[in-house]
Write an enzyme that holds these catalytic residues in place. Structure first.
Site, short mmCIF file in Angstrom:
data_model
loop_
_atom_site.label_atom_id
_atom_site.label_comp_id
_atom_site.label_asym_id
_atom_site.label_seq_id
_atom_site.Cartn_x
_atom_site.Cartn_y
_atom_site.Cartn_z
N ARG A 1 -6.03 3.26 -15.72
CA ARG A 1 -5.99 3.99 -14.45
C ARG A 1 -6.61 5.40 -14.50
O ARG A 1 -7.37 5.76 -13.60
CB ARG A 1 -4.56 4.05 -13.89
N CYS B 1 -14.18 4.39 -28.32
CA CYS B 1 -15.43 5.13 -28.48
C CYS B 1 -16.11 5.41 -27.15
O CYS B 1 -17.21 4.92 -26.87
CB CYS B 1 -16.35 4.34 -29.39
N GLY C 1 3.29 -3.80 -3.90
CA GLY C 1 3.12 -4.05 -5.32
C GLY C 1 3.48 -2.80 -6.10
O GLY C 1 4.48 -2.73 -6.80
N GLY D 1 0.75 -1.24 0.00
CA GLY D 1 0.00 0.00 0.00
C GLY D 1 0.78 1.29 0.00
O GLY D 1 0.21 2.36 -0.21
C1 LIG Z 1 -3.27 -5.04 -3.71
C2 LIG Z 1 -2.72 -5.67 -2.50
C3 LIG Z 1 -1.40 -5.42 -2.13
C4 LIG Z 1 -0.50 -4.48 -2.87
O1 LIG Z 1 -0.88 -3.16 -2.76
P1 LIG Z 1 0.08 -2.01 -3.36
O2 LIG Z 1 -0.65 -0.77 -3.11
O3 LIG Z 1 0.23 -2.30 -4.80
O4 LIG Z 1 1.36 -2.07 -2.63
C5 LIG Z 1 -0.90 -6.09 -1.03
N1 LIG Z 1 -1.68 -6.94 -0.31
C6 LIG Z 1 -2.96 -7.20 -0.65
C7 LIG Z 1 -3.74 -8.14 0.16
C8 LIG Z 1 -3.52 -6.56 -1.74
O5 LIG Z 1 -4.79 -6.81 -2.06
#
Ligand SMILES: *Cc1c(COP(=O)(O)O)cnc(C)c1O
Length: 421
Positions: free
Chosen positions: A314, A346, A277, A239
């Site tokens: 996005r 479109c 991520g 996150g």
């Molecule tokens: C999406 C997700 C992440 C990764 O989140 P990022 O913001 O991309 O770091 C980690 N753990 C869980 C359970 C997620 O659903």
């Protein structure tokens, strides 16, 4: 910091001119930098130094096999949220004991796949799911290692679609019910409780929500231990946000995050697991596109490009901002223009940016969307029958196509015609 920089006015991915890749693979395409992936992984790994830890890359951000192999080679585990991701991680050579299974609706088949193939732990999101994991484990004659994902009811202060830690969100079990749920888990013979999981959202730009959540997890760890549970692992989710613009209010750095983790949870002696991520992949990728037309509107200029919302959703989905830069830098002093940058799909939603001020472009020019490595290619589709765009990975002065563009026939021939037609 990333490795997409200008040299003598030309945009490079590491040591490869982006224009050279475009000439070979055609546009649009995604282009990733190996060095940036590795660097971002190491930032987290080093931020947690001194604590027993594993960084499990949340592969839903970008899940090409070549990316998974790149990260696994420097020591990453994987966080998966579907059977498909589990199979991808295994196919990339990641051992089961480095794969964490998250996600709010794991099916019986997915649970069976992971238990048979090996799994580090399931992050359980509900009691019904816990019951199914227990059942499948008993049938297979194994014990499933689990944490329970708790929902700490904190405001992540991020976009509503990617906030997951409030009680109104579908994720986890309310932290207030955790002791009861853990007591139940401990009574199930197919499960072994090993820890606690929490993930409050994505693109967080402040540490405070994390701190609030982790303080609650620290308290819960002590409560559960006093109830007799062995809590040896804390999965803190992902996150941490990334800078999408080059402004001053950059999100906290992994080192600051790591220090806060040590402060809030370090005293508990638990193994720490994190699941970043976006921060690993986001600035490790760009999307390169070509200007098809510049069209004069009544009161604005439209830059119509060959990339569209199906390739990078996005902006349409999250109102996300991407810096958009020319692949050939304009000469200094050239007057900037204002464009609405749009794709050919479109829908009016197929708009990447409104009134974006940038260097003037002409039909045929290449542009690059920065920070497109996470939640880019993985969220693409073939809407408007636009084939999935290729992915390219650069390493130093080499590059390779890691997912090629399907031919139109390949795309069309996935359909099958019923006998009656
Ligand atoms: C999406 C997700 C992440 C990764 O989140 P990022 O913001 O991309 O770091 C980690 N753990 C869980 C359970 C997620 O659903």
């Amino acid at each position: 910091m990333d490795h997409f920089l200008y040299r003598d006015g030309a945009l490079f991915a590491e040591d490869v001119p982006v224009a050279e890749i475009a000439a070979e693979v055609g546009t649009p395409f995604y282009c990733y930098s190996t060095a940036t992936f590795e660097r971002h992984f190491r930032l987290f790994d080093e931020a947690l130094e001194g604590m027993d830890h594993l960084v499990c890359y949340a592969m839903k951000a970008a899940s090409n096999q070549a990316i998974l192999k790149t990260l696994a080679a420097v020591g990453a585990g994987m966080d998966v949220v579907s059977g498909g991701e589990y199979a991808r991680a295994k196919a990339a050579g990641v051992p089961g004991d480095r794969i964490v299974f998250s996600g709010v609706g794991k099916t019986r088949d997915e649970i069976e796949m992971a238990l048979s193939g090996g799994i580090r732990q399931f992050n359980v999101e509900s009691e019904p799911e816990m019951a199914v994991i227990n059942e499948v484990a008993l049938v297979l004659g194994v014990v499933a290692p689990i944490t329970v994902r708790v929902n700490p009811d904190v405001d992540a202060k991020t976009h509503a679609k990617i906030a997951t830690g409030k009680s109104e969100n579908k994720f986890g079990i309310p932290i207030s019910r955790a002791r009861e749920v853990y007591a139940h888990a401990a009574s199930l013979k197919g499960l072994k409780v090993i820890g606690i999981d929490v993930h409050i959202g994505s693109q967080l730009t402040q540490l405070e929500p994390f701190r609030l959540a982790y303080e609650k997890v620290a308290q819960l760890t002590e409560d559960l231990r006093s109830d007799g549970h062995e809590i040896s692992r804390l999965d803190l989710g992902g996150g941490l946000g990334i800078p999408y613009t080059r402004s001053n209010d950059a999100p906290p750095l992994p080192t600051e995050y790591g220090a806060m983790v040590r402060e809030t949870l370090g005293h508990l002696g638990c193994e720490i697991e994190i699941e970043p991520g976006r921060l690993i992949a986001g600035n490790a990728g760009i999307m390169v596109s070509k200007v098809i037309y510049v069209k004069e509107g009544e009161d604005r200029e439209f830059m119509i490009i060959d990339g569209a919302m199906n390739d990078l959703i996005r902006p349409a989905m999250y109102e996300a901002h991407h810096d958009i830069i020319p692949v050939v830098e304009a000469s200094p002093g050239v007057e900037k223009q204002r464009y609405d940058i749009v794709g050919p799909v479109c829908e009016s939603g197929d708009t990447f940016a409104k009134e974006r001020v940038m260097e003037p472009v002409q039909a045929g020019d290449l542009i690059a969307f920065r920070s497109a490595g996470a939640y880019g290619a993985v969220m693409s589709s073939e809407y408007n029958s636009r084939p999935l765009i290729p992915e390219v990975l650069v390493k130093g002065d080499q590059f390779a196509v890691i997912r090629r563009r399907p031919t139109l026939d390949e795309m069309i021939n996935r359909d099958t015609i019923p006998e009656w037609l």
